[in-house]
Design a protein around this motif. Sequence first.
Motif, PDB file in Angstrom:
ATOM      1  N   THR A 157      -8.470 -18.668  35.551  1.00 56.56           N
ATOM      2  CA  THR A 157      -7.429 -19.307  34.646  1.00 56.56           C
ATOM      3  C   THR A 157      -7.297 -18.736  33.294  1.00 56.56           C
ATOM      4  N   ARG A 158      -8.499 -18.290  32.645  1.00 49.45           N
ATOM      5  CA  ARG A 158      -8.300 -17.898  31.253  1.00 49.45           C
ATOM      6  C   ARG A 158      -9.569 -16.773  30.972  1.00 49.45           C
ATOM      7  N   THR A 159      -9.329 -16.056  30.141  1.00 52.00           N
ATOM      8  CA  THR A 159     -10.201 -15.008  29.788  1.00 52.00           C
ATOM      9  C   THR A 159     -10.477 -14.894  28.106  1.00 52.00           C
ATOM     10  N   ALA A 160     -11.414 -14.368  27.963  1.00 56.91           N
ATOM     11  CA  ALA A 160     -11.829 -13.938  26.451  1.00 56.91           C
ATOM     12  C   ALA A 160     -12.828 -12.638  26.377  1.00 56.91           C
ATOM     13  N   ARG A 161     -12.937 -12.010  25.348  1.00 55.93           N
ATOM     14  CA  ARG A 161     -13.706 -11.041  25.139  1.00 55.93           C
ATOM     15  C   ARG A 161     -13.809 -10.675  23.537  1.00 55.93           C
ATOM     16  N   ASP A 162     -15.273 -10.281  23.198  1.00 54.66           N
ATOM     17  CA  ASP A 162     -15.430  -9.587  22.094  1.00 54.66           C
ATOM     18  C   ASP A 162     -16.247  -8.355  22.032  1.00 54.66           C
ATOM     19  N   CYS A 163     -16.396  -7.800  21.048  1.00 52.36           N
ATOM     20  CA  CYS A 163     -17.079  -6.194  20.945  1.00 52.36           C
ATOM     21  C   CYS A 163     -17.443  -6.193  19.668  1.00 52.36           C
TER      22      CYS A 163
ATOM     23  N   GLU B 185     -22.917 -11.101  29.157  1.00 52.05           N
ATOM     24  CA  GLU B 185     -23.016 -10.957  27.787  1.00 52.05           C
ATOM     25  C   GLU B 185     -23.739  -9.551  27.693  1.00 52.05           C
ATOM     26  N   ASP B 186     -24.005  -8.907  28.683  1.00 45.95           N
ATOM     27  CA  ASP B 186     -24.767  -7.555  28.648  1.00 45.95           C
ATOM     28  C   ASP B 186     -24.129  -6.411  28.818  1.00 45.95           C
ATOM     29  N   LEU B 187     -22.638  -6.391  28.399  1.00 46.74           N
ATOM     30  CA  LEU B 187     -21.957  -5.081  28.780  1.00 46.74           C
ATOM     31  C   LEU B 187     -22.185  -4.328  27.495  1.00 46.74           C
ATOM     32  N   VAL B 188     -22.763  -2.992  27.886  1.00 48.25           N
ATOM     33  CA  VAL B 188     -23.065  -2.083  26.990  1.00 48.25           C
ATOM     34  C   VAL B 188     -22.436  -0.590  27.473  1.00 48.25           C
TER      35      VAL B 188
ATOM     36  N   THR C 242     -21.207  -3.138  22.299  1.00 47.92           N
ATOM     37  CA  THR C 242     -21.969  -4.296  23.078  1.00 47.92           C
ATOM     38  C   THR C 242     -20.912  -5.251  23.242  1.00 47.92           C
ATOM     39  N   ALA C 243     -20.425  -5.632  24.568  1.00 51.63           N
ATOM     40  CA  ALA C 243     -19.347  -6.409  24.491  1.00 51.63           C
ATOM     41  C   ALA C 243     -19.596  -7.746  25.390  1.00 51.63           C
ATOM     42  N   ARG C 244     -18.635  -8.963  25.252  1.00 50.80           N
ATOM     43  CA  ARG C 244     -18.924 -10.012  26.076  1.00 50.80           C
ATOM     44  C   ARG C 244     -17.883 -10.367  26.563  1.00 50.80           C
TER      45      ARG C 244
ATOM     46  N   TYR D  19      -8.980   2.469  27.538  1.00 49.46           N
ATOM     47  CA  TYR D  19      -9.937   1.441  28.113  1.00 49.46           C
ATOM     48  C   TYR D  19      -9.535  -0.151  28.415  1.00 49.46           C
ATOM     49  N   ILE D  20     -10.218  -0.399  29.568  1.00 49.46           N
ATOM     50  CA  ILE D  20      -9.730  -1.925  29.972  1.00 49.46           C
ATOM     51  C   ILE D  20     -10.966  -2.334  30.628  1.00 49.46           C
ATOM     52  N   PHE D  21     -11.273  -3.860  30.256  1.00 46.46           N
ATOM     53  CA  PHE D  21     -12.247  -4.618  31.251  1.00 46.46           C
ATOM     54  C   PHE D  21     -11.474  -5.104  32.394  1.00 46.46           C
ATOM     55  N   TYR D  22     -11.910  -4.710  33.544  1.00 43.85           N
ATOM     56  CA  TYR D  22     -11.196  -5.386  34.860  1.00 43.85           C
ATOM     57  C   TYR D  22     -12.236  -6.273  35.289  1.00 43.85           C
TER      58      TYR D  22
END
Length: 235
Positions: free
Chosen positions: A120-126, A196-199, A134-136, A211-214
């Motif tokens: 239903t919803r998403t969020a991210r930060d870098c 929380e561990d996307l590097v 490092t992204a979440r 670039y995109i987060f799928y």
Amino acid sequence: MVRTGLMMRAAGAGEAGRLRVALALVVAGAVLSSCGGGSMFGSSPDAGTDPNSSPSISSRFSQLFGGSKSQAVGEASPKGVDSELVCPPVSIRAGASTYAVGAPGKEAVGNDMRFQASITRTARDCRQTGDQITARVGILGRVIVGPSGAPPSIEIPLRVAVVQGGVQEKTIMTKVYRTTVTMNDQGSVPFSLVAEDLVFPVPPTNVIDSYIFYIGFDPQALTPEPKPKAARKKK
């Protein structure tokens, strides 16, 4: 004079009453505002009537991401956290927006559906450290029980990937995550997951906008990997 004094006291009482009413309205408004605006994800369409909506889930996302990076499914992606760093937007992979399971040996359609999960919803930060980002990525969703009835607990498989888009997509990194949802008698339960561990390396300037987060459900991730065959002993 007595009549005048009584009139003045009555007027004073009326004014005080109006002030009390105004103050009560202000306090009530502040309480409602604090209840409705603190969640990072805001209110889901049925949050006002769903007795099972979990404030702890929204609170956790609010603490992790703050209130400005929420993205409902279908909304335009917000800008990155750092004005000098482009944080890729989040998008749901085509064909991976729902996860439905049917009764044993049955397809997940009609009366044979046990449950269906959706995002239903998403969020991210870098955050950038040297030449690495490092992204979440946060995912909020809901599981709905089907006519065939869901099990007491459900394991939800989700995949998050960093992809360089274009004519020929290039996967920078990909990882599977799992979260367990405990069902209840109401038939609709929210779930959340934070990767929380996307590097990954800082993208070159000329391709950073591609670039995109799928994200998406990945049922195959629940299938155990086949065990390697034992080597035959030589006679």
